[in-house]
Design a protein around this motif. Structure first.
Motif, short mmCIF file in Angstrom:
data_model
loop_
_atom_site.label_atom_id
_atom_site.label_comp_id
_atom_site.label_asym_id
_atom_site.label_seq_id
_atom_site.Cartn_x
_atom_site.Cartn_y
_atom_site.Cartn_z
N ALA A 125 0.91 -0.97 0.44
CA ALA A 125 -0.22 0.03 0.54
C ALA A 125 0.74 1.30 -0.37
N ILE A 126 2.08 1.39 0.96
CA ILE A 126 2.54 2.11 0.71
C ILE A 126 3.20 2.32 -0.47
N SER A 127 4.01 1.59 -0.86
CA SER A 127 4.79 1.31 -2.17
C SER A 127 3.64 2.33 -3.45
N ALA A 128 3.18 1.48 -3.34
CA ALA A 128 2.03 1.54 -4.33
C ALA A 128 1.21 2.81 -4.10
N LEU A 129 0.66 3.49 -3.34
CA LEU A 129 0.58 5.41 -3.06
C LEU A 129 2.07 5.99 -3.27
N LEU A 130 2.95 5.74 -2.42
CA LEU A 130 3.98 6.61 -3.82
C LEU A 130 3.87 6.91 -4.71
N SER A 131 3.73 5.89 -5.72
CA SER A 131 3.84 5.58 -6.66
C SER A 131 2.28 6.21 -7.52
N LEU A 132 1.71 6.03 -6.91
CA LEU A 132 -0.11 7.08 -7.74
C LEU A 132 0.62 8.21 -7.59
N ALA A 133 1.28 8.60 -5.88
CA ALA A 133 1.40 10.33 -6.10
C ALA A 133 2.69 10.99 -7.37
N TRP A 134 3.29 9.85 -7.50
CA TRP A 134 4.59 10.57 -8.26
C TRP A 134 3.99 10.68 -10.10
N GLY A 135 3.41 9.18 -10.19
CA GLY A 135 2.51 9.27 -11.56
C GLY A 135 2.00 10.06 -11.49
N HIS A 136 0.61 10.92 -10.64
CA HIS A 136 -0.03 12.01 -10.67
C HIS A 136 0.62 13.67 -10.84
N ALA A 137 1.94 13.09 -10.14
CA ALA A 137 2.82 15.03 -10.31
C ALA A 137 2.97 14.68 -12.44
N ARG A 138 3.32 13.82 -12.30
CA ARG A 138 4.39 14.05 -14.01
C ARG A 138 3.18 13.82 -14.71
N ARG A 139 2.02 13.68 -14.86
CA ARG A 139 0.97 13.26 -15.50
C ARG A 139 -0.16 15.04 -15.66
N LYS A 140 0.48 15.42 -14.35
CA LYS A 140 -0.14 16.99 -14.75
C LYS A 140 0.75 17.22 -14.83
N GLY A 141 2.01 17.55 -14.85
CA GLY A 141 3.33 18.60 -15.26
C GLY A 141 3.62 18.97 -14.24
#
Length: 202
Positions: A125-141
């Motif tokens: 859960a921790i690693s998945a949420l970290l990845s989701l946060a990072w992916g969201h930040a990248r997608r939104k520039g």
């Protein structure tokens, strides 16, 4: 007085939660009540009885350290944020704060598979949420794109961590001891991610 930005407040709060969780891990290592007078052999036996808790502490500390480094690097590249990033980070911290409990279970009842399932799912859960946060930040520039291979490296490394714990869950049905050792493979996720991303390591 210099005004603290919203992004700095997010990082400060995150660092505080990580620091508290890392500290709480060691509180579970304590000797049971012992009858006095003690013979040297009895005391040594009591210390040896704490080995599962020591392993749980070391493993959890190292894994949390990996997450903190990832969080530190990710938010070091973030230039702005939105409400979704705040909530993803908050849910990540919720799972981080839960790790001392799942680590204590592992140290006390590590011979039960359910204990490993709880510990592994907590880490996934921790690693998945970290990845989701990072992916969201990248997608939104919302991150600096100065080094594309470095950004890909962080993405791949974040995805490899839950893979290790997912594999350990499968192995736990056949060999619980091996499953509990498998997270040590996390030390290889950096070089593997760097190779996939075509990025220099470290």
């Amino acid at each position: 007085m210099e005004k603290v930005s919203g992004l700095e407040r997010i990082v400060f709060m995150s660092d505080a939660v990580f620091a508290i969780a890392l500290t709480l891990l060691v509180l579970e290592i304590k000797l049971p009540p012992l009858e006095h007078p003690l013979m040297p052999g009895e005391f040594a036996g009591a210390i040896l009885g704490l080995l599962p808790k020591f392993y749980s502490y070391v493993l959890s500390f190292l894994v949390l350290g990996v997450y903190w480094v990832a969080h530190h690097r990710d938010f070091g590249s973030v230039t702005r944020y939105d409400a979704r990033l705040i909530w993803l980070n908050l849910f990540t911290l919720m799972c981080v704060a839960f790790l001392p409990f799942s680590s204590a279970l592992l140290g006390e009842y590590g011979n039960f598979q359910l204990t490993w399932v709880i510990f592994a799912l907590n880490n996934i859960a921790i690693s998945a949420l970290l990845s989701l946060a990072w992916g969201h930040a990248r997608r939104k520039g919302m991150v600096e794109d100065r080094e594309p291979t470095g950004l890909r490296y962080r993405t791949y490394r974040g995805l490899l961590v839950p893979v290790v714990f997912l594999l350990s869950l499968g192995v736990s049905w056949f060999d619980l001891t091996l499953a509990q050792i498998m997270p040590l493979l996390l030390i290889f996720t950096g070089p593997v991610a760097a190779r996939l991303a075509g990025h220099d390591y470290p």
